[in-house]
Design a protein around this motif. Structure first.
Motif, PDB file in Angstrom:
ATOM      1  N   VAL B  22       0.699  -1.207   0.103  1.00 23.05           N
ATOM      2  CA  VAL B  22      -0.033   0.032  -0.116  1.00 23.05           C
ATOM      3  C   VAL B  22       0.945   1.013  -0.038  1.00 23.05           C
ATOM      4  CG1 VAL B  22      -1.649   1.244   1.413  1.00 23.05           C
ATOM      5  CG2 VAL B  22      -2.015  -1.004   1.177  1.00 23.05           C
ATOM      6  N   LYS B 328      -5.029   2.141 -10.404  1.00 21.03           N
ATOM      7  CA  LYS B 328      -4.859   2.504  -9.107  1.00 21.03           C
ATOM      8  C   LYS B 328      -6.205   1.855  -8.094  1.00 21.03           C
ATOM      9  CE  LYS B 328      -4.126   6.577  -7.834  1.00 21.03           C
ATOM     10  NZ  LYS B 328      -3.941   7.594  -8.430  1.00 21.03           N
ATOM     11  N   HIS B 329      -7.505   2.249  -8.849  1.00 22.61           N
ATOM     12  CA  HIS B 329      -8.638   2.279  -8.217  1.00 22.61           C
ATOM     13  C   HIS B 329      -9.213   0.487  -8.359  1.00 22.61           C
ATOM     14  CE1 HIS B 329      -8.271   5.876  -6.652  1.00 22.61           C
ATOM     15  NE2 HIS B 329      -8.215   6.604  -7.856  1.00 22.61           N
ATOM     16  N   ARG B 331      -7.993  -1.994  -8.119  1.00 21.92           N
ATOM     17  CA  ARG B 331      -7.392  -3.146  -7.263  1.00 21.92           C
ATOM     18  C   ARG B 331      -8.483  -3.306  -6.347  1.00 21.92           C
ATOM     19  NH1 ARG B 331      -1.649  -3.887  -7.675  1.00 21.92           N
ATOM     20  NH2 ARG B 331      -0.907  -2.666  -9.626  1.00 21.92           N
ATOM     21  N   ARG B 332      -9.422  -2.160  -6.123  1.00 20.79           N
ATOM     22  CA  ARG B 332     -10.084  -2.482  -4.921  1.00 20.79           C
ATOM     23  C   ARG B 332     -11.006  -3.643  -4.838  1.00 20.79           C
ATOM     24  NH1 ARG B 332     -14.067   2.333  -3.898  1.00 20.79           N
ATOM     25  NH2 ARG B 332     -13.061   2.912  -5.686  1.00 20.79           N
ATOM     26  N   SER B 333     -11.770  -3.947  -6.222  1.00 22.23           N
ATOM     27  CA  SER B 333     -12.508  -4.988  -6.266  1.00 22.23           C
ATOM     28  C   SER B 333     -11.636  -6.126  -6.534  1.00 22.23           C
ATOM     29  CB  SER B 333     -13.400  -4.959  -7.381  1.00 22.23           C
ATOM     30  OG  SER B 333     -12.845  -4.733  -8.589  1.00 22.23           O
TER      31      SER B 333
END
Lengths: 331, 333, 502
Positions: B22, B328-329, B331-333
């Motif tokens: 992170v 970048k985003h 990766r959330r799911s």
């Protein structure tokens, strides 16, 4: 809940009012707009009726074109001219032309909203055997119309650059500021510039960029060029607004004295800059001339006389010597 | 029982493991665009000897201050998953109104400024009110305002530029203090104020919360409508300030001014790492984003790159930035 | 090539940021059998099934389907190969008819024009329903159907693909006993046709009745596979939970005080009606019911998210008008929502921001925020709730589910509410963290908070509650005291069985 709803409607109404005021407000102020109905029984009293499909009554430059028509019409007996405003909407213009055809006007003057929809309107008129004269906005296939009256964009570029090269004595570095890339006026004006430059081996284009017709963007472009350290003898701009932006950038670094700046359009602002000597050259597209000549051609055609397929209304060069004459015109 | 303990250990390992990953991600997302900006500056300096000079660097920042100020307002809007397409047209409307009031021998300087800022604030509040109370998509509402404000600008000016501005008014866009162009100072001022607003006040926390999850914000008792109206109002206010600077800079009120500035502003915010999916975005990032665009414009002009290529390169950079953002985003799911 | 297994999934591993959802999991299903897939919420069942039907691709591992290696590009691939799934969360297209929904994307149509053959569409649906003995009008719109009928349509749809393997994700969670019986009949006849079924359920009684084998997952790991008949409830629970149930939680003796909130005749059209109950200081009121029974909606009604149409709420004997969450918060009510990610967390924001947002007014110092005070408050919560995070500035999205949930609880605790509405507080949380959250709930009750607990996990309801209210299709069916409540009694009420006098 109820209160929220009220709010919503109140604002809704406000916005609708704002939008309609902003976009449609001036129509009533134009005296000519009302004359549309008068022609409904065209030619009944033996008068010649000419329908003029105008794209936008709010456009300043086109209003001079209309002035030209009105002045010419005043000199003609037994001619009635109907003006309609398409408010820059091509489909609206099409139905207006169709109305003219239904009214059986004796001739139509068409100033197209855009050049894509114009051929269809020309076809409609021709199918009904009504002469149609296209004015000011040229397109491929315009020869299908009865006649075309306008000025050649490329001539403006030629005229502008010829004057600049005279001032440079055939030698020097030129920076070209283009309008919005890909538009007809940008392409032709720049083409005219480059033809003249091609004939003058002493003149080179050292910089070329776009200011998108916009003063601020012309200014930004010029500021960047000035930072590059490149020697620039003349700035040749596709229009006056970008030329003025360049002038302001040059002025800020004290380099305006050594630099010739040229524009096109002869806008009122630009004429002030010509008068004060900051803008050396601009080119006037003769709006009144186009209007006069367009209506004259239409009347001739309506009377069954033969007309020239193309009538070119010449541009006029504006410099400090004759600038006052043009300042008068805008007043 | 032994399988239980290994499970717990595993959990811990996972928990301890992720922060490392992170951190490097956060570092990249925070400083990635800064690195790109630095790389661009170095590249341009090599290609053009006149690029890395004090006068040119000031020139770049000055040129970007107008769009940059708009972009700062737009950043707040985008953080709440909104969009403001009306900025450019508001600039034009403010430009013609302010120009008509800032004539020589007319009213004192503060009158056009206050009227201009008030007008921008009003357009923004109208946007925000319709969006939040009427539950209409920001895209549609601000598109409507974009059209209406442009129409109002044309109506007010009769389609013609309004020139002949008073000398004190010209200072706003053309003046200097200690050799620094005044627009840069305004840009910096707006940047600092908005940074504080967004990071050090409860208003700012609420802005991020609404963008992060509007449903959750509602359940946490946040007055979503009120915050949104404030945000769009602020964006309108900053558009107006940008309009005043632009008008002063070109010494003319123009109904066609600010054309497409909204897109440059959105691009600056997005390049600067503001996420269109909301909740993420910083003022520093947006300023960097604006500077990236500014450096590109300036450098490509200095190098006399053709206008066509300039558009392609700008487009590529913007798309690449958004691509990085989505990577970048996702990766959330 | 033929093998005795229709499906062999081996060494399946899938990782999401911060979470290893699956760690070398295996699942082997014999041909023509019903195979139960068991595990608590968050054990990895759905992830495994999503891999099977092509929604996710595994990081590692191998899948053999009918003896051949299976490589899926997407859900359509899986359907083509003969794998279909009945999802637990139904996703019909409400404005289309039953027939259109079933044959969505593969409607019988004319080859040239692509026009749908409407008559044939209806006929095919009718034939399918006849075969399955389902009595639903193919022309009815999905929006008109009850939840149970919607579920039956989904089942028919999954079968209509003529799949060799059908995944059923808690197919009985929303249907009545009569329909369960019907479904089991369908399952048996499918079995006879050689179709294999993966059956996900939480209902232990169903195992022996309908399934042949079972596989248990826990915390993303494979625990074991057993024949269904010989596995006792206790063995199974131990496999699923990893230790004995009783050990996890048992509510300590409660000190229940005076009534804090009373809810009277609360109703919201189409969601719930005539719901009344009392809540006392220090009490945990469990609310049980099946999916769609209106439990969540009642909590949302009390909290003002979707205010009720009629009914009254009294707090400390005073009538409270709650039309928005703001009003509820002002009355010192807190709501921990069912879906953490959708309605609770601010995923892109930090732990600190997530914790303090509700209470942000308290940290204002003039124009700015008192960051020290905020940090202090958060640090204290972190310690008290034992939240595992590298720091307060950590983006909450990277925390585990349990720690995320604790942060959300901390958010409410910072506001010091009197009444806490907890909607599925342990959903998707691993076992260890669950126990911690139970402990936390006990402590809150001990401190005198009044708690409403909605949960789909019966052991959780039974272990935590002082009193249990059961709902069915928007109605309160009855209340059970801690002593009289059993799984069976709750299920009976929850499926619309006998009502008790409350």
């Amino acid at each position: 809940m109820q209160r929220q709803k009220n709010w919503f409607w109140l604002i809704g109404v406000l916005v609708v009012a704002l939008v309609s005021a902003a976009c449609g407000g001036q129509q009533a102020a134009q005296p000519t707009a009302a004359s549309e109905q008068q022609g409904s029984n065209a030619a009944a009293d033996g008068k010649l009726v000419i329908g003029v499909a105008h794209p936008d009554f709010d456009d300043k430059w086109l209003s001079y074109l209309q002035d030209g028509m009105e002045q010419y019409a005043a000199t003609q007996k037994d001619v009635e001219v109907i003006y309609v405003d398409a408010m820059n909407d091509a489909s609206k213009q099409l139905s207006q032309v169709e109305n003219f055809v239904l009214q059986k006007v004796n001739a139509i003057v068409l100033i197209p909203v855009d050049t894509v929809s114009a051929p269809e309107m020309v076809e409609k008129a021709k199918a009904a055997n009504i002469p149609i004269i296209v004015v000011n906005r040229q397109y491929d296939g315009v020869e299908n119309a009865t006649a075309y009256v306008g000025s050649e964009s490329i001539k403006a570029g030629l005229m502008q650059m010829e004057e600049v090269s005279k001032m440079l004595n055939g030698k020097g570095n030129v920076a070209l500021i283009n309008g919005q890339m890909g538009q007809e006026a940008q392409i032709k004006r720049t083409e005219g510039n480059k033809q003249v430059i091609g004939q003058n081996p002493g003149i080179q284009i050292v910089l070329e960029g776009t200011g998108e017709w916009d003063r601020a963007k012309g200014m930004t472009l010029m500021e960047n060029w000035l930072q590059s350290g490149q020697k620039i003898d003349a700035v040749v701009s596709n229009n006056d607004e970008m030329a003025i932006g360049a002038i302001m950038a040059l002025e800020a670094v004290g380099k305006l004295e050594q630099t010739i700046v040229a524009g096109i359009d002869a806008t009122p602002d630009a004429l002030e800059y010509v008068k004060s000597g900051k803008l050396q050259v601009t080119v006037f597209q003769n709006a009144r001339g186009q209007g006069e000549s367009g209506l004259a051609t239409a009347i001739k055609a309506a009377r069954g006389e033969t007309v020239e397929k193309f009538t070119w209304v010449p541009y006029e060069l504006v410099t400090k010597d004759n600038v006052d004459e043009y300042i008068q015109k805008w007043q | 029982m032994s399988s239980e303990t290994t499970t717990v250990k595993k959990q811990e390992r996972i928990a301890n493991n992720s922060p490392l990953k992170v951190k490097s991600l956060a570092f990249l997302s925070r400083y990635g665009m800064l690195l790109i900006l630095i790389a661009l500056v170095i590249l341009m300096s090599i290609l053009s000897p006149t690029f890395f000079t004090a006068s040119n660097l000031l020139n770049i920042v000055k040129q970007m201050s107008v769009v940059g100020i708009v972009a700062i307002g737009v950043t707040l809007v985008i953080i709440t998953t909104g969009i403001d397409l009306s900025s450019g047209s508001v600039i034009a409307l403010v430009s013609v109104v302010v120009a008509s009031l800032a004539q020589p021998g007319g009213m004192p300087l503060f009158v056009p400024i206050i009227v201009g800022l008030g007008l921008g604030l009003l357009t923004g509040v109208i946007n925000g009110t319709i969006i939040s109370k009427g539950k209409i998509a920001p895209f549609i509402v601000t598109l409507g305002m974009m059209t209406a404000a442009r129409g109002a600008a044309l109506l007010y000016s009769g389609g013609r530029p309004i020139g002949n501005l008073s000398e004190p008014f010209k200072f706003i866009g053309q003046g200097q203090i200690f050799g620094i162009p005044f627009p840069i100072l305004l840009f910096a001022f707006v940047g600092v104020i908005t940074y504080l607003l967004l990071n050090k006040t409860k208003f700012g926390k609420r802005v991020y919360a609404i963008g992060g999850n509007e449903q959750a914000a509602m359940i946490a008792g946040i007055h979503i409508d009120r915050v949104k109206i404030c945000i769009y109002g602020y964006a309108g206010l900053l558009s107006a300030l940008a309009g005043i600077i632009l008008t002063s800079r070109i010494a003319s009120g123009q109904p066609t001014a600010g054309n497409m500035y909204e897109l440059d502003a959105i691009a600056a915010a997005v390049i600067g790492g503001t996420s269109l999916s909301g909740g993420i975005g910083t003022i520093g990032g947006t300023i960097i984003g604006a500077l990236v665009i500014g450096v590109m414009n300036n450098g490509l002009d200095l190098l006399n790159v053709s206008s066509y290529w300039q558009q392609i390169l700008k487009g590529a950079i913007i798309t690449a930035a958004v691509y990085l953002d989505s990577r970048k985003h996702n990766r959330r799911s | 090539m033929s093998s005795e297994f229709i499906l062999e999934m081996e060494q399946i591993t899938k990782e999401f940021p911060g979470v290893k959802a699956l760690d070398q999991v295996q699942l082997k299903v014999r041909k023509g059998t019903v195979h139960a897939l068991m595990g608590e919420n968050g054990a990895g069942k759905s992830t495994l099934m999503k891999i099977l039907i092509g929604m996710y691709s595994p990081d590692r591992g191998r899948i053999l389907f009918d003896g051949e290696e299976l490589k899926l590009g997407g859900v359509k691939d899986a359907l083509d190969k003969g794998i279909s799934m009945i999802h637990q969360e139904l996703s019909p297209i409400p404005n289309m008819t039953v027939a259109e929904n079933i044959f969505l994307g593969r409607e019988p149509s004319f080859r040239l024009t692509g026009w749908v053959k409407a008559r044939e569409l209806t006929d095919q649906t009718r034939r399918l329903f006849e075969r399955l003995e389902i009595e639903i009008d193919p022309h009815a719109r999905m929006s008109e159907l009850s939840i149970a009928n919607t579920q039956m349509v989904e089942i028919a749809k999954a079968i209509s693909y003529n799949a060799k393997l059908i995944v059923m994700d808690e197919p009985t969670s929303a249907i009545t006993e009569k329909e369960v019986f019907h479904l089991f009949r369908i399952i048996r006849s499918l079995k006879q046709e050689g179709v294999s079924i993966i059956y996900i359920t939480h209902k232990m009684d169903e195992l022996a009745e309908i399934t042949d084998e079972l596989t248990v997952l826990r915390d993303g790991k494979y625990i074991g596979t057993r024949p269904s008949l010989n596995t006792t409830r206790e063995q199974l629970i131990e496999m699923m939970v990893g230790r004995e149930v009783q050990q996890i939680f048992r509510k300590p003796p409660a000190q229940i005080g005076e009534t804090i909130m009373s809810v009277r005749q609360l109703a919201r059209r189409g969601k719930y009606e005539q719901v009344s109950f009392e809540l006392k200081k220090g009490e945990i009121l469990g609310v049980a019911g099946l999916m769609g029974s209106g439990r969540t909606e009642v909590l949302e009604g009390i909290f003002g998210v979707n205010p009720p149409d009629t009914g009254e709420i009294f707090i400390h004997g005073q009538k409270a008008l709650i039309r928005s969450p703001r009003d509820a918060i002002a009355h010192r009510i807190g709501l921990l929502t069912e879906d953490r990610k959708q309605t609770g967390l601010f995923l892109p924001l930090s732990v600190e921001d997530n914790m303090t947002i509700l209470n942000i007014d308290q940290y204002a110092k003039g124009v700015f925020l008192d960051e020290k005070k905020m940090e202090q408050a958060c640090r204290q919560q972190n310690e008290q709730l034992a939240i595992k995070t590298p720091g307060l500035k950590q983006i909450i999205k990277y925390l585990s589910g349990g720690n995320q949930q604790k942060v959300l609880i901390a958010r409410w605790l910072l506001h010091d509410p009197e009444i806490l509405l907890l909607d599925e507080p342990t959903r998707g949380i691993d076992v260890g963290a669950k126990a911690e959250i139970y402990q936390l709930i006990f402590e809150l009750a001990k401190k005198g908070k009044a708690i409403v607990l909605v949960s789909s996990e019966l052991p959780e309801i039974l272990g935590l509650s002082d009193r249990i209210m059961v709902m069915h299709e928007g109605r309160k069916m009855g209340e059970l005291s801690r002593e009289e409540a059993t799984q069976e009694k709750i299920m009976q009420l929850a499926t619309g069985g006998l009502t008790t006098s409350a």
